[in-house]
Write a protein that holds these residues in place. Structure first.
Motif, mmCIF file in Angstrom:
data_model
loop_
_atom_site.group_PDB
_atom_site.id
_atom_site.type_symbol
_atom_site.label_atom_id
_atom_site.label_comp_id
_atom_site.label_asym_id
_atom_site.label_seq_id
_atom_site.Cartn_x
_atom_site.Cartn_y
_atom_site.Cartn_z
ATOM 1 N N THR A 39 -1.258 0.866 12.178
ATOM 2 C CA THR A 39 -1.618 2.212 11.723
ATOM 3 C C THR A 39 -0.798 3.292 12.433
ATOM 4 O OG1 THR A 39 -3.447 2.181 13.331
ATOM 5 C CG2 THR A 39 -3.952 1.543 11.072
ATOM 6 N N GLN A 40 -0.555 3.118 13.733
ATOM 7 C CA GLN A 40 0.254 4.090 14.466
ATOM 8 C C GLN A 40 1.691 4.098 13.945
ATOM 9 O OE1 GLN A 40 -0.306 2.596 18.398
ATOM 10 N NE2 GLN A 40 -2.328 3.505 18.664
ATOM 11 N N THR A 70 2.763 3.171 11.011
ATOM 12 C CA THR A 70 2.792 3.721 9.653
ATOM 13 C C THR A 70 2.735 5.241 9.678
ATOM 14 O OG1 THR A 70 1.689 1.715 8.835
ATOM 15 C CG2 THR A 70 1.657 3.656 7.413
ATOM 16 N N THR A 71 1.884 5.782 10.540
ATOM 17 C CA THR A 71 1.751 7.244 10.609
ATOM 18 C C THR A 71 3.007 7.896 11.168
ATOM 19 O OG1 THR A 71 -0.641 7.008 10.952
ATOM 20 C CG2 THR A 71 0.366 9.112 11.559
ATOM 21 N N LEU A 85 6.556 5.833 8.914
ATOM 22 C CA LEU A 85 6.607 5.642 7.463
ATOM 23 C C LEU A 85 6.045 6.842 6.709
ATOM 24 C CD1 LEU A 85 5.556 1.880 7.227
ATOM 25 C CD2 LEU A 85 7.840 2.867 7.472
ATOM 26 N N ASP A 86 4.914 7.384 7.168
ATOM 27 C CA ASP A 86 4.313 8.521 6.465
ATOM 28 C C ASP A 86 4.939 9.850 6.842
ATOM 29 O OD1 ASP A 86 2.660 6.694 5.345
ATOM 30 O OD2 ASP A 86 0.933 7.124 6.635
ATOM 31 N N ARG A 87 5.335 10.015 8.129
ATOM 32 C CA ARG A 87 5.854 11.305 8.599
ATOM 33 C C ARG A 87 7.271 11.176 9.123
ATOM 34 N NH1 ARG A 87 0.724 13.647 12.114
ATOM 35 N NH2 ARG A 87 -0.897 13.215 10.578
ATOM 36 N N SER A 120 12.868 14.147 7.587
ATOM 37 C CA SER A 120 13.676 14.184 6.370
ATOM 38 C C SER A 120 15.147 13.982 6.648
ATOM 39 C CB SER A 120 13.468 15.531 5.653
ATOM 40 O OG SER A 120 13.806 16.605 6.523
ATOM 41 N N SER A 160 14.367 3.314 4.622
ATOM 42 C CA SER A 160 12.952 2.983 4.728
ATOM 43 C C SER A 160 12.728 1.483 4.723
ATOM 44 C CB SER A 160 12.190 3.642 3.574
ATOM 45 O OG SER A 160 10.826 3.310 3.608
ATOM 46 N N HIS A 194 10.306 -0.800 7.238
ATOM 47 C CA HIS A 194 9.274 -1.731 6.763
ATOM 48 C C HIS A 194 9.541 -3.142 7.269
ATOM 49 C CE1 HIS A 194 6.784 0.727 4.079
ATOM 50 N NE2 HIS A 194 7.881 1.382 3.772
#
Length: 305
Positions: free
Chosen positions: A161-162, A164-165, A168-170, A173, A179, A183
């Motif tokens: 979860t850490q 990903t946050t 991957l999510d933030r 740019s 990406s 992954h």
């Protein structure tokens, strides 16, 4: 005239000469934003005065402090920390522009893996205390596995979860890292951790022949797999073969112990004992069943199985 000039520029000289000391103070107090501003100021001064030995000396001392800050931030990734602290550390590492996004993600997973290994090794103390009574051993192994699974579940879930946050999510740019590579790193981490858990289960479950203890562990692992299914990591199908082997091993051992115990009680007379000693120490199944009958024993058909 030189002394007068130095006195006139005293404040500016003092500001330049105090840069390393201020930078060191900021690093020690974890004021990383101010430390980066001071480091950037030292860099701009060295670019404006490339031939000035005093400025270049100050820049070199500032670089040493920046390297210390880099090591401090990387060490934070392998310490006990929650998401806000880890996100802050990664943010400053990005601002330092020392590692690209893929290298930073690898450093993050390596640090969190180191912390998880330390937490799991602390659980091994329970396993090393196993000795003596067999019944006590079974319960101790089961208790060790339960604690290990709890620590493993919490640790791996937090890392996923850490990561990903943060990555991957933030992801920034301006990141050049594809990406897919980010992954892939996460899949490699989770696959490795899952393989370690499954290997431990294969080794330890064979030492727990008690069906009630096995059922309790299977229930715990099933709930664990269900929680991981929310992040695409459902490993329930991998548990069945391991527990089947453990049950098969336990049942086989129980049969063998029962047969051996029965065989010890059969020679109840002196004549039988003497005869057994005179012939051989075969089991009753070896004596009463002819070798030709072993090949034609009734067995269930594949459909019945």
């Amino acid at each position: 005239r030189k002394a007068s000039l130095v006195l006139e520029q005293h404040d500016k000289l003092y500001d330049v000469l105090s840069l390393p000391m201020l930078l060191d103070s900021c690093v020690r107090n974890h004021s990383y934003n101010e430390a980066l501003l001071l480091a950037n100021h030292a860099t701009s001064l060295s670019q404006r005065f490339p031939s000035n030995p005093l400025i270049q000396s100050v820049k070199a001392e500032c670089d040493v402090r920046v390297q210390a800050m880099l090591g401090q931030l990387l060490n934070m990734l392998s310490e006990q920390a929650k998401l806000p602290a880890l996100f802050r550390a990664v943010t400053f590492l990005r601002k330092m522009e020392v590692l690209d996004e893929q290298e930073l993600a690898l450093a993050f997973l390596t640090g969190r893996g180191t912390y998880l290994e330390g937490a799991l090794k602390a659980v091994d103390v329970e396993k090393k205390s196993v000795e003596g009574d067999t019944e006590k051993d079974k319960e101790t192994y089961a208790r060790f596995l339960k604690r290990y699974v709890d620590v493993w579940r919490e640790g791996v879930y937090d890392v996923v979860t850490q990561y990903t946050t943060i990555f991957l999510d933030r992801a920034p740019s301006t990141s050049d890292a594809p990406s897919a590579s980010l992954h892939l790193l996460l899949r490699m981490f989770t696959t490795h951790r899952l393989q370690v858990l499954l290997s431990l289960l294969r080794e330890t479950l064979l030492l727990i022949p008690d069906p009630s203890l096995l059922m309790s562990l299977l229930t715990q692992l099933t709930y664990c797999a269900n929680s991981f299914s929310r992040i695409g990591m459902d490993f329930k199908p991998l548990l069945a073969p391991i527990f089947l082997d453990a049950v098969r091993s336990g049942v086989t051992k129980e049969f063998e112990d029962s047969v051996n115990g029965w065989c010890e009680k059969i020679p109840g007379t002196t004549a039988w004992k003497g005869k057994a000693k005179a012939t051989s120490s075969k089991k009753p199944s070896d004596i009463f069943v002819s070798p030709s009958a072993l090949s034609s024993l009734p067995r269930p058909s594949p459909t019945q199985l």
